[in-house]
Design a protein around this motif. Sequence first.
Motif, PDB file in Angstrom:
ATOM      1  N   MET A  70       0.835  -1.206   0.000  1.00 52.16           N
ATOM      2  CA  MET A  70       0.000   0.000   0.000  1.00 52.16           C
ATOM      3  C   MET A  70       0.868   1.254   0.000  1.00 52.16           C
ATOM      4  O   MET A  70       0.584   2.226  -0.718  1.00 52.16           O
ATOM      5  CB  MET A  70      -0.918  -0.001   1.216  1.00 52.16           C
ATOM      6  CG  MET A  70      -1.930   1.135   1.221  1.00 52.16           C
ATOM      7  SD  MET A  70      -3.172   0.985  -0.086  1.00 52.16           S
ATOM      8  CE  MET A  70      -4.224  -0.288   0.608  1.00 52.16           C
ATOM      9  N   MET A  71       1.966   1.232   0.755  1.00 52.07           N
ATOM     10  CA  MET A  71       2.864   2.382   0.779  1.00 52.07           C
ATOM     11  C   MET A  71       3.565   2.547  -0.562  1.00 52.07           C
ATOM     12  O   MET A  71       3.778   3.667  -1.033  1.00 52.07           O
ATOM     13  CB  MET A  71       3.889   2.242   1.902  1.00 52.07           C
ATOM     14  CG  MET A  71       3.296   2.148   3.316  1.00 52.07           C
ATOM     15  SD  MET A  71       1.899   3.289   3.616  1.00 52.07           S
ATOM     16  CE  MET A  71       2.683   4.861   3.297  1.00 52.07           C
ATOM     17  N   ILE A  72       3.930   1.430  -1.190  1.00 52.54           N
ATOM     18  CA  ILE A  72       4.571   1.504  -2.509  1.00 52.54           C
ATOM     19  C   ILE A  72       3.622   2.131  -3.530  1.00 52.54           C
ATOM     20  O   ILE A  72       4.028   3.004  -4.324  1.00 52.54           O
ATOM     21  CB  ILE A  72       5.013   0.101  -2.968  1.00 52.54           C
ATOM     22  CG1 ILE A  72       6.192  -0.380  -2.113  1.00 52.54           C
ATOM     23  CG2 ILE A  72       5.395   0.103  -4.454  1.00 52.54           C
ATOM     24  CD1 ILE A  72       6.583  -1.829  -2.362  1.00 52.54           C
ATOM     25  N   LEU A  73       2.372   1.719  -3.513  1.00 53.94           N
ATOM     26  CA  LEU A  73       1.394   2.285  -4.450  1.00 53.94           C
ATOM     27  C   LEU A  73       1.206   3.781  -4.214  1.00 53.94           C
ATOM     28  O   LEU A  73       1.132   4.566  -5.175  1.00 53.94           O
ATOM     29  CB  LEU A  73       0.052   1.555  -4.306  1.00 53.94           C
ATOM     30  CG  LEU A  73       0.038   0.079  -4.737  1.00 53.94           C
ATOM     31  CD1 LEU A  73      -1.315  -0.552  -4.436  1.00 53.94           C
ATOM     32  CD2 LEU A  73       0.373  -0.043  -6.218  1.00 53.94           C
ATOM     33  N   SER A  74       1.137   4.182  -2.942  1.00 51.76           N
ATOM     34  CA  SER A  74       0.976   5.608  -2.650  1.00 51.76           C
ATOM     35  C   SER A  74       2.207   6.400  -3.085  1.00 51.76           C
ATOM     36  O   SER A  74       2.091   7.538  -3.556  1.00 51.76           O
ATOM     37  CB  SER A  74       0.703   5.821  -1.157  1.00 51.76           C
ATOM     38  OG  SER A  74       1.829   5.482  -0.364  1.00 51.76           O
ATOM     39  N   LEU A  75       3.386   5.796  -2.957  1.00 54.68           N
ATOM     40  CA  LEU A  75       4.621   6.468  -3.377  1.00 54.68           C
ATOM     41  C   LEU A  75       4.681   6.615  -4.900  1.00 54.68           C
ATOM     42  O   LEU A  75       5.150   7.635  -5.424  1.00 54.68           O
ATOM     43  CB  LEU A  75       5.840   5.689  -2.872  1.00 54.68           C
ATOM     44  CG  LEU A  75       6.147   5.872  -1.383  1.00 54.68           C
ATOM     45  CD1 LEU A  75       7.074   4.775  -0.880  1.00 54.68           C
ATOM     46  CD2 LEU A  75       6.772   7.251  -1.132  1.00 54.68           C
ATOM     47  N   ILE A  76       4.203   5.605  -5.610  1.00 54.98           N
ATOM     48  CA  ILE A  76       4.176   5.692  -7.072  1.00 54.98           C
ATOM     49  C   ILE A  76       3.265   6.833  -7.514  1.00 54.98           C
ATOM     50  O   ILE A  76       3.627   7.641  -8.386  1.00 54.98           O
ATOM     51  CB  ILE A  76       3.711   4.352  -7.683  1.00 54.98           C
ATOM     52  CG1 ILE A  76       4.792   3.284  -7.479  1.00 54.98           C
ATOM     53  CG2 ILE A  76       3.410   4.525  -9.179  1.00 54.98           C
ATOM     54  CD1 ILE A  76       4.349   1.888  -7.897  1.00 54.98           C
ATOM     55  N   VAL A  77       2.089   6.919  -6.904  1.00 55.46           N
ATOM     56  CA  VAL A  77       1.164   8.016  -7.237  1.00 55.46           C
ATOM     57  C   VAL A  77       1.799   9.362  -6.894  1.00 55.46           C
ATOM     58  O   VAL A  77       1.756  10.307  -7.697  1.00 55.46           O
ATOM     59  CB  VAL A  77      -0.175   7.842  -6.487  1.00 55.46           C
ATOM     60  CG1 VAL A  77      -1.064   9.072  -6.699  1.00 55.46           C
ATOM     61  CG2 VAL A  77      -0.891   6.588  -6.955  1.00 55.46           C
ATOM     62  N   PHE A  78       2.384   9.467  -5.706  1.00 56.83           N
ATOM     63  CA  PHE A  78       3.011  10.722  -5.301  1.00 56.83           C
ATOM     64  C   PHE A  78       4.128  11.117  -6.264  1.00 56.83           C
ATOM     65  O   PHE A  78       4.270  12.293  -6.627  1.00 56.83           O
ATOM     66  CB  PHE A  78       3.574  10.590  -3.881  1.00 56.83           C
ATOM     67  CG  PHE A  78       4.345  11.788  -3.414  1.00 56.83           C
ATOM     68  CD1 PHE A  78       3.702  12.966  -3.077  1.00 56.83           C
ATOM     69  CD2 PHE A  78       5.737  11.744  -3.322  1.00 56.83           C
ATOM     70  CE1 PHE A  78       4.412  14.080  -2.651  1.00 56.83           C
ATOM     71  CE2 PHE A  78       6.451  12.849  -2.904  1.00 56.83           C
ATOM     72  CZ  PHE A  78       5.793  14.021  -2.564  1.00 56.83           C
ATOM     73  N   ASN A  79       4.930  10.147  -6.698  1.00 59.24           N
ATOM     74  CA  ASN A  79       6.046  10.445  -7.601  1.00 59.24           C
ATOM     75  C   ASN A  79       5.593  10.968  -8.953  1.00 59.24           C
ATOM     76  O   ASN A  79       6.340  11.679  -9.635  1.00 59.24           O
ATOM     77  CB  ASN A  79       6.928   9.205  -7.786  1.00 59.24           C
ATOM     78  CG  ASN A  79       7.913   9.029  -6.653  1.00 59.24           C
ATOM     79  OD1 ASN A  79       8.516   9.985  -6.194  1.00 59.24           O
ATOM     80  ND2 ASN A  79       8.078   7.800  -6.185  1.00 59.24           N
ATOM     81  N   LEU A  80       4.371  10.620  -9.352  1.00 54.17           N
ATOM     82  CA  LEU A  80       3.851  11.157 -10.611  1.00 54.17           C
ATOM     83  C   LEU A  80       3.763  12.682 -10.568  1.00 54.17           C
ATOM     84  O   LEU A  80       3.866  13.353 -11.599  1.00 54.17           O
ATOM     85  CB  LEU A  80       2.462  10.570 -10.903  1.00 54.17           C
ATOM     86  CG  LEU A  80       2.397   9.062 -11.194  1.00 54.17           C
ATOM     87  CD1 LEU A  80       0.946   8.630 -11.349  1.00 54.17           C
ATOM     88  CD2 LEU A  80       3.193   8.734 -12.456  1.00 54.17           C
ATOM     89  N   PHE A  81       3.601  13.231  -9.375  1.00 53.17           N
ATOM     90  CA  PHE A  81       3.464  14.679  -9.207  1.00 53.17           C
ATOM     91  C   PHE A  81       4.722  15.338  -8.638  1.00 53.17           C
ATOM     92  O   PHE A  81       4.846  16.555  -8.682  1.00 53.17           O
ATOM     93  CB  PHE A  81       2.282  14.984  -8.274  1.00 53.17           C
ATOM     94  CG  PHE A  81       0.971  14.477  -8.772  1.00 53.17           C
ATOM     95  CD1 PHE A  81       0.221  15.227  -9.668  1.00 53.17           C
ATOM     96  CD2 PHE A  81       0.490  13.232  -8.383  1.00 53.17           C
ATOM     97  CE1 PHE A  81      -0.994  14.759 -10.154  1.00 53.17           C
ATOM     98  CE2 PHE A  81      -0.713  12.760  -8.850  1.00 53.17           C
ATOM     99  CZ  PHE A  81      -1.464  13.519  -9.747  1.00 53.17           C
ATOM    100  N   ASN A  82       5.642  14.513  -8.118  1.00 56.08           N
ATOM    101  CA  ASN A  82       6.819  15.076  -7.460  1.00 56.08           C
ATOM    102  C   ASN A  82       8.121  14.767  -8.187  1.00 56.08           C
ATOM    103  O   ASN A  82       9.015  15.620  -8.249  1.00 56.08           O
ATOM    104  CB  ASN A  82       6.899  14.561  -6.016  1.00 56.08           C
ATOM    105  CG  ASN A  82       8.105  15.078  -5.264  1.00 56.08           C
ATOM    106  OD1 ASN A  82       9.094  14.368  -5.104  1.00 56.08           O
ATOM    107  ND2 ASN A  82       8.026  16.313  -4.787  1.00 56.08           N
ATOM    108  N   PHE A  83       8.245  13.569  -8.750  1.00 62.25           N
ATOM    109  CA  PHE A  83       9.490  13.193  -9.419  1.00 62.25           C
ATOM    110  C   PHE A  83       9.434  13.659 -10.871  1.00 62.25           C
ATOM    111  O   PHE A  83       9.205  12.894 -11.793  1.00 62.25           O
ATOM    112  CB  PHE A  83       9.703  11.678  -9.350  1.00 62.25           C
ATOM    113  CG  PHE A  83      11.134  11.259  -9.548  1.00 62.25           C
ATOM    114  CD1 PHE A  83      11.944  11.007  -8.462  1.00 62.25           C
ATOM    115  CD2 PHE A  83      11.673  11.147 -10.823  1.00 62.25           C
ATOM    116  CE1 PHE A  83      13.276  10.637  -8.633  1.00 62.25           C
ATOM    117  CE2 PHE A  83      12.992  10.779 -11.012  1.00 62.25           C
ATOM    118  CZ  PHE A  83      13.798  10.517  -9.918  1.00 62.25           C
ATOM    119  N   ARG A  84       9.639  14.954 -11.056  1.00 61.94           N
ATOM    120  CA  ARG A  84       9.546  15.567 -12.376  1.00 61.94           C
ATOM    121  C   ARG A  84      10.340  16.856 -12.376  1.00 61.94           C
ATOM    122  O   ARG A  84      10.666  17.413 -11.326  1.00 61.94           O
ATOM    123  CB  ARG A  84       8.085  15.811 -12.742  1.00 61.94           C
ATOM    124  CG  ARG A  84       7.295  16.506 -11.656  1.00 61.94           C
ATOM    125  CD  ARG A  84       5.796  16.339 -11.823  1.00 61.94           C
ATOM    126  NE  ARG A  84       5.330  16.925 -13.075  1.00 61.94           N
ATOM    127  CZ  ARG A  84       4.168  16.654 -13.642  1.00 61.94           C
ATOM    128  NH1 ARG A  84       3.368  15.752 -13.092  1.00 61.94           N
ATOM    129  NH2 ARG A  84       3.786  17.236 -14.748  1.00 61.94           N
TER     130      ARG A  84
END
Length: 296
Positions: A145-159
Amino acid sequence: MGIVDSPHRQSSHTGDVVRGGGIIFFVAYLLWSFSHDFQWLGGMIGLTILAGVSFIDDIRDVNPKIRLACQFVAIILMLYHSGLVRNSPHVILLLSFFCVGTLNIFNFMDGINGMTGGYSLVVALALLYVNTNVVHFASSDLIVMMILSLIVFNLFNFRLRTICFAGDVGSLAIGFIFVYLVLRLCLRGESMSWIAMLSVYLVDGGLTILHRILLRENLMKPHKKHAYQIMANELEIPHLVVSGIYMALQSVCCVVYIMWPGYPAFFAIFGALTVMYILFMKKFYHLHENKGGIYN
């Protein structure tokens, strides 16, 4: 200032960025908790207190003493109600200080694009591997669950141009969950050396705090003395490259420790990172000093 973080002298970013995007980590934990009959009730109460105060702090400043008190309350609830500590009050006190320090290191490191999301994703993936293949220490569903939330967060932050930062609510929440998971791993793996799974953040954060103490600075005031800040600001290395360096370093540390678990690997990892930090600061810290002032 509100939920939008405008650039200022302490910032390593340009343009307005939404703070508090990391609330998704808290929401992800709540979803896991609801679906698993509140298995970690003390942790949920502690994390809720921590996330609530932190989210308010992202919108308007909260007294640092209140923030710190809430962090200790959250950690103590986690330690008591998760079965991690059955020892003396002295052990609980020492663990509490270590855990609160680690929470704040996660908070300090949330300053450039991709850092919190990228680094945390590496740690989460490593913990999932260990939990599945080496030592079962926690619910795999929680880590997933934490991995999935991190993937979603990275879509908006890792850019290149980030849309949001984790903010206090996100960095402290993910730090809290990792502290819990790593302590569970230490307990089940019967060795505190599993702390190596967070080694890169602990070395950068810990040595920077020590450096500031030696400089007799107020630790409650913002600064730009972390190695990643000097890379991004003084050396002008692109944010995603800096974040990638931290991700790569932690990946190597995790692989080394998983392959050769134990204190020899632990000391080798922390020793190598400490030498790297000192050599880096010796070569480049003067660039920070040349700008003058605590906030530069």
